[in-house]
Design a protein around this motif. Structure first.
Motif, mmCIF file in Angstrom:
data_model
loop_
_atom_site.group_PDB
_atom_site.id
_atom_site.type_symbol
_atom_site.label_atom_id
_atom_site.label_comp_id
_atom_site.label_asym_id
_atom_site.label_seq_id
_atom_site.Cartn_x
_atom_site.Cartn_y
_atom_site.Cartn_z
ATOM 1 N N ILE A 143 -50.813 -0.015 -6.422
ATOM 2 C CA ILE A 143 -51.737 -0.136 -7.545
ATOM 3 C C ILE A 143 -52.868 0.859 -7.360
ATOM 4 C CG2 ILE A 143 -53.289 -1.711 -8.751
ATOM 5 C CD1 ILE A 143 -51.595 -4.003 -7.503
ATOM 6 N N THR A 144 -53.096 1.702 -8.357
ATOM 7 C CA THR A 144 -54.167 2.686 -8.307
ATOM 8 C C THR A 144 -54.531 3.098 -9.733
ATOM 9 O OG1 THR A 144 -54.861 4.800 -7.329
ATOM 10 C CG2 THR A 144 -52.587 4.665 -8.100
ATOM 11 N N HIS A 145 -55.681 3.676 -9.910
ATOM 12 C CA HIS A 145 -56.047 4.170 -11.240
ATOM 13 C C HIS A 145 -55.236 5.420 -11.592
ATOM 14 C CE1 HIS A 145 -58.381 4.609 -14.843
ATOM 15 N NE2 HIS A 145 -58.826 5.812 -14.480
ATOM 16 N N GLY A 146 -55.008 6.272 -10.613
ATOM 17 C CA GLY A 146 -54.161 7.440 -10.832
ATOM 18 C C GLY A 146 -54.864 8.779 -10.823
ATOM 19 N N HIS A 147 -56.169 8.791 -10.987
ATOM 20 C CA HIS A 147 -56.877 10.074 -11.063
ATOM 21 C C HIS A 147 -56.788 10.862 -9.761
ATOM 22 C CE1 HIS A 147 -59.803 7.245 -9.435
ATOM 23 N NE2 HIS A 147 -60.537 8.269 -9.002
ATOM 24 N N GLU A 148 -56.615 10.189 -8.644
ATOM 25 C CA GLU A 148 -56.511 10.890 -7.360
ATOM 26 C C GLU A 148 -55.102 11.435 -7.098
ATOM 27 O OE1 GLU A 148 -57.967 7.948 -4.629
ATOM 28 O OE2 GLU A 148 -60.053 8.378 -5.147
ATOM 29 N N SER A 159 -53.248 13.145 -9.703
ATOM 30 C CA SER A 159 -52.935 14.144 -10.742
ATOM 31 C C SER A 159 -51.897 13.642 -11.742
ATOM 32 C CB SER A 159 -52.437 15.441 -10.080
ATOM 33 O OG SER A 159 -53.372 15.926 -9.155
ATOM 34 N N VAL A 160 -52.047 12.388 -12.175
ATOM 35 C CA VAL A 160 -51.044 11.804 -13.073
ATOM 36 C C VAL A 160 -51.047 12.425 -14.470
ATOM 37 C CG1 VAL A 160 -50.893 9.620 -11.834
ATOM 38 C CG2 VAL A 160 -52.571 9.873 -13.698
ATOM 39 N N LYS A 161 -52.078 13.155 -14.801
ATOM 40 C CA LYS A 161 -52.069 13.853 -16.097
ATOM 41 C C LYS A 161 -51.151 15.074 -16.058
ATOM 42 C CE LYS A 161 -56.535 12.300 -17.776
ATOM 43 N NZ LYS A 161 -57.859 12.664 -18.292
ATOM 44 N N MET A 162 -50.817 15.526 -14.857
ATOM 45 C CA MET A 162 -49.919 16.679 -14.687
ATOM 46 C C MET A 162 -48.464 16.219 -14.580
ATOM 47 S SD MET A 162 -51.992 19.377 -14.418
ATOM 48 C CE MET A 162 -51.206 20.596 -13.416
ATOM 49 N N ASN A 163 -48.199 15.321 -13.621
ATOM 50 C CA ASN A 163 -46.842 14.789 -13.409
ATOM 51 C C ASN A 163 -46.942 13.573 -12.491
ATOM 52 O OD1 ASN A 163 -46.600 15.648 -10.565
ATOM 53 N ND2 ASN A 163 -46.471 17.720 -11.425
ATOM 54 N N ASP A 211 -41.808 -0.481 -4.421
ATOM 55 C CA ASP A 211 -40.782 -0.292 -5.452
ATOM 56 C C ASP A 211 -41.353 -0.421 -6.859
ATOM 57 O OD1 ASP A 211 -41.123 -3.049 -5.073
ATOM 58 O OD2 ASP A 211 -39.057 -3.511 -5.607
ATOM 59 N N VAL A 212 -42.679 -0.612 -6.953
ATOM 60 C CA VAL A 212 -43.364 -0.643 -8.248
ATOM 61 C C VAL A 212 -44.651 0.158 -8.112
ATOM 62 C CG1 VAL A 212 -44.427 -2.092 -10.026
ATOM 63 C CG2 VAL A 212 -42.448 -2.954 -8.744
ATOM 64 N N VAL A 213 -44.918 1.027 -9.090
ATOM 65 C CA VAL A 213 -46.158 1.793 -9.156
ATOM 66 C C VAL A 213 -46.856 1.443 -10.460
ATOM 67 C CG1 VAL A 213 -47.199 4.088 -9.291
ATOM 68 C CG2 VAL A 213 -45.167 3.737 -7.885
ATOM 69 N N LEU A 214 -48.130 1.055 -10.365
ATOM 70 C CA LEU A 214 -48.944 0.783 -11.545
ATOM 71 C C LEU A 214 -50.163 1.690 -11.512
ATOM 72 C CD1 LEU A 214 -48.908 -3.129 -11.473
ATOM 73 C CD2 LEU A 214 -47.366 -1.594 -12.720
ATOM 74 N N PHE A 215 -50.388 2.402 -12.615
ATOM 75 C CA PHE A 215 -51.549 3.290 -12.691
ATOM 76 C C PHE A 215 -52.033 3.368 -14.134
ATOM 77 C CE2 PHE A 215 -48.097 6.079 -13.832
ATOM 78 C CZ PHE A 215 -48.641 7.007 -14.718
ATOM 79 N N GLY A 216 -53.244 3.866 -14.316
ATOM 80 C CA GLY A 216 -53.839 4.048 -15.639
ATOM 81 C C GLY A 216 -54.278 5.486 -15.811
ATOM 82 N N HIS A 217 -55.535 5.670 -16.190
ATOM 83 C CA HIS A 217 -56.226 6.953 -16.265
ATOM 84 C C HIS A 217 -55.873 7.793 -17.492
ATOM 85 C CE1 HIS A 217 -58.630 10.267 -14.908
ATOM 86 N NE2 HIS A 217 -57.604 11.057 -14.704
ATOM 87 N N THR A 218 -54.618 7.895 -17.864
ATOM 88 C CA THR A 218 -54.248 8.786 -18.970
ATOM 89 C C THR A 218 -54.493 8.160 -20.339
ATOM 90 O OG1 THR A 218 -51.948 8.046 -19.113
ATOM 91 C CG2 THR A 218 -52.443 9.842 -17.551
ATOM 92 N N HIS A 219 -54.659 6.839 -20.398
ATOM 93 C CA HIS A 219 -54.829 6.094 -21.645
ATOM 94 C C HIS A 219 -53.573 6.154 -22.512
ATOM 95 C CE1 HIS A 219 -59.448 5.626 -21.685
ATOM 96 N NE2 HIS A 219 -59.100 6.092 -20.492
#
Length: 156
Positions: A77-82, A84-88, A102-110
């Motif tokens: 579980i993470t927000h994702g900004h660290e 580079s989830v906006k890239m890939n 086996d599960v990834v949860l992230f946000g940040h991109t809206h």
């Protein structure tokens, strides 16, 4: 087990609380940051256990990522900004593998996203308050029985 996944509430706690109250049998809610403190207010108003991480707009105490074991699954579980989830999704995917998740949860991109790479379920619930790219407000549901199932729910 039913897990509600929200992100990027940005102080829109009334809508998040309403969604939680409308969904039956929610066992736990995971908040993926940007206004992490909203999770505390939502928990107080709904009585549903909240677990959350800080996002790039959050200050103060709280973790920026965590590993959570639910049933027989391990969640990263993470927000994702660290990552580079906006890239890939490469960095966040490989971090999950390093952690044995086996599960990834992230946000940040809206923007909502649900995918499966090999045996790893990857979900971004989008934003319940400020969607981007012409998307509707959204949240995620993960149901765990013999298998794990994820879906994105759009608010109209």
């Amino acid at each position: 087990m039913k897990v509600l996944v929200i992100s990027d509430t940005h102080k829109t706690i009334d809508l998040a609380a309403r969604v939680i109250k409308e969904i039956e049998d929610v066992d736990i809610c995971i908040h993926l940051g940007d206004h992490y403190e909203d999770a505390l207010d939502i928990e107080e108003s709904t009585g549903v256990e909240m677990i959350g991480v800080k996002g790039n707009c959050d200050r103060g105490d709280g973790e920026s990522e965590m590993v959570l074991d639910l049933e027989d699954h391990r969640f990263f579980i993470t927000h994702g900004h660290e990552y580079s989830v906006k890239m890939n999704l490469n960095r966040i995917y490989y971090r999950a593998l390093e952690l044995g998740c086996d599960v990834v949860l992230f946000g940040h991109t809206h923007s909502p996203l649900i995918d499966k790479i090999d045996d790893v379920l990857i979900m971004n619930p989008g934003s319940i308050s400020l969607p981007r790219d012409g998307q509707n407000r959204s949240y995620g549901i993960i149901e765990i029985d013999e298998e794990i199932h994820g879906q994105i729910i759009e608010l109209k």
